[in-house]
Design a protein around this motif. Structure first.
Motif, PDB file in Angstrom:
ATOM      1  N   ARG A   2       0.836  -1.200   0.000  1.00  0.00           N
ATOM      2  CA  ARG A   2       0.000   0.000   0.000  1.00  0.00           C
ATOM      3  C   ARG A   2       0.874   1.255   0.000  1.00  0.00           C
ATOM      4  O   ARG A   2       1.907   1.300   0.684  1.00  0.00           O
ATOM      5  N   SER A  34     -11.499  14.409   4.855  1.00  0.00           N
ATOM      6  CA  SER A  34     -12.657  13.514   5.050  1.00  0.00           C
ATOM      7  C   SER A  34     -13.854  14.265   5.626  1.00  0.00           C
ATOM      8  O   SER A  34     -14.995  13.834   5.461  1.00  0.00           O
ATOM      9  N   LEU A  98     -17.001   5.002   4.435  1.00  0.00           N
ATOM     10  CA  LEU A  98     -15.710   4.351   4.686  1.00  0.00           C
ATOM     11  C   LEU A  98     -15.023   3.851   3.409  1.00  0.00           C
ATOM     12  O   LEU A  98     -13.824   4.034   3.216  1.00  0.00           O
ATOM     13  N   HIS A  99     -15.839   3.281   2.517  1.00  0.00           N
ATOM     14  CA  HIS A  99     -15.280   2.682   1.306  1.00  0.00           C
ATOM     15  C   HIS A  99     -14.502   3.715   0.478  1.00  0.00           C
ATOM     16  O   HIS A  99     -13.377   3.452   0.038  1.00  0.00           O
ATOM     17  N   GLN A 101     -13.036   6.405   1.436  1.00  0.00           N
ATOM     18  CA  GLN A 101     -11.781   6.795   2.097  1.00  0.00           C
ATOM     19  C   GLN A 101     -10.713   5.715   1.936  1.00  0.00           C
ATOM     20  O   GLN A 101      -9.546   5.998   1.675  1.00  0.00           O
ATOM     21  N   ARG A 102     -11.118   4.452   2.084  1.00  0.00           N
ATOM     22  CA  ARG A 102     -10.150   3.350   1.941  1.00  0.00           C
ATOM     23  C   ARG A 102      -9.648   3.252   0.498  1.00  0.00           C
ATOM     24  O   ARG A 102      -8.473   2.979   0.253  1.00  0.00           O
ATOM     25  N   GLN A 103     -10.569   3.477  -0.461  1.00  0.00           N
ATOM     26  CA  GLN A 103     -10.180   3.449  -1.879  1.00  0.00           C
ATOM     27  C   GLN A 103      -9.145   4.528  -2.163  1.00  0.00           C
ATOM     28  O   GLN A 103      -8.170   4.314  -2.879  1.00  0.00           O
ATOM     29  N   ILE A 105      -7.068   5.839  -0.117  1.00  0.00           N
ATOM     30  CA  ILE A 105      -5.802   5.463   0.518  1.00  0.00           C
ATOM     31  C   ILE A 105      -5.075   4.379  -0.287  1.00  0.00           C
ATOM     32  O   ILE A 105      -3.867   4.444  -0.511  1.00  0.00           O
ATOM     33  N   ASP A 106      -5.832   3.393  -0.767  1.00  0.00           N
ATOM     34  CA  ASP A 106      -5.224   2.288  -1.513  1.00  0.00           C
ATOM     35  C   ASP A 106      -4.799   2.708  -2.912  1.00  0.00           C
ATOM     36  O   ASP A 106      -3.832   2.180  -3.457  1.00  0.00           O
ATOM     37  N   ILE A 122      -9.134   8.920  11.339  1.00  0.00           N
ATOM     38  CA  ILE A 122      -8.298   8.343  10.283  1.00  0.00           C
ATOM     39  C   ILE A 122      -7.255   7.386  10.891  1.00  0.00           C
ATOM     40  O   ILE A 122      -7.079   6.268  10.418  1.00  0.00           O
ATOM     41  N   ILE A 126     -10.118   4.426  10.090  1.00  0.00           N
ATOM     42  CA  ILE A 126     -10.000   4.346   8.628  1.00  0.00           C
ATOM     43  C   ILE A 126      -8.671   3.707   8.221  1.00  0.00           C
ATOM     44  O   ILE A 126      -8.622   2.842   7.358  1.00  0.00           O
ATOM     45  N   CYS A 127      -7.598   4.109   8.875  1.00  0.00           N
ATOM     46  CA  CYS A 127      -6.290   3.558   8.511  1.00  0.00           C
ATOM     47  C   CYS A 127      -5.423   3.400   9.763  1.00  0.00           C
ATOM     48  O   CYS A 127      -4.471   4.150   9.980  1.00  0.00           O
TER      49      CYS A 127
END
Ligand code: DC
Length: 223
Positions: A2, A34, A98-99, A101-103, A105-106, A122, A126-127
């Motif tokens: 990541r 966010s 949430l999705h 935010q994770r997307q 980040i990834d 966060i 979230i992370c």
């Protein structure tokens, strides 16, 4: 692997957004505020004449969130901030956001080398495995003054004492909620910006973040 992530959490008007933007520019990372996701959701509810505290209204708005409006001035108003704080306490609303935010980040947009995300949860939710975490805070009076100045700069005239009252109330609500409350992650570095101007705050943030990121940045394949 990541891409590297810097999590910047903190209280309202602590300077976390400005710091996150500057850190992103410094490292060439993408930046996600966010809070805008919660504010856009709140705007959707308010414009539909709904109740931000009502799960069905808030969830419908979170699912219909219009990112194209992320730059609108109305999002910065305290009415929208207060409504955002209200619906941010609803677990299903947080799950719906949430999705995205994770997307981010990834897969940081623009093929950026990493991400800086600011918010309340966060580093905790979230992370949790972010490479560097900051928790930004400042005395309430100082934060209220900054927010008041920021609003005045945007042409929004407010009573400073009222701004302070709303800010203290919103932080208390964000800290007290059962889901993903505002709190400093155990491994986050505390940055108190009460007596720091923006340049000094950025220098302090960089001094805290850079050593934590160094290992990851060095491990990055070059070429
Ligand atoms: O950072 P901000 O003032 O734009 O955030 C507005 C509200 O949104 C804040 O009072 C609580 C909520 N929020 C949250 O619960 N979690 C986040 N990661 C970001 C914002």
């Amino acid at each position: 692997m990541r891409p590297p992530v810097i999590a910047v959490d903190g209280t309202a008007a602590s300077g976390k957004g400005t710091l996150a933007r500057r850190l992103a520019a410094y490292f060439g990372f993408a930046h996600l505020d966010s809070g805008v996701l919660y504010r856009l959701t709140a705007l959707g509810v308010l414009e539909a004449g709904g109740d931000p505290g009502l799960e069905s209204d808030a969830l419908a708005a979170a699912r219909a969130l219009d990112q194209a409006r992320a730059g609108e001035l109305v999002l910065r108003s305290d009415a929208v901030g207060a409504a955002a704080s209200k619906l941010a306490a609803i677990a299903s609303v947080r799950a719906a956001l949430l999705h995205y935010q994770r997307q981010f980040i990834d897969h940081p947009p623009g093929a950026a080398a990493g991400a800086v995300v600011d918010g309340r949860d966060i580093g905790t939710v979230i992370c949790p495995d972010a490479d560097a975490k900051l928790f930004v805070d400042a005395a309430p009076e100082v934060r209220a003054h900054r927010r008041w100045q920021e609003l005045a700069g945007l042409g929004i005239q407010r009573n400073e004492a009222q701004v302070l009252e709303e800010l203290v109330h919103r932080d208390a609500a964000d800290r007290a909620r059962a889901v993903a409350p505002l709190r400093q992650a155990q491994d986050a570095a505390l940055l108190d910006t009460t007596n720091l101007g923006i340049d000094a705050a950025f220098a302090a943030a960089l001094a805290l973040v850079e050593p934590r990121l160094a290992a990851k940045l060095e491990a990055k394949p070059r070429g």
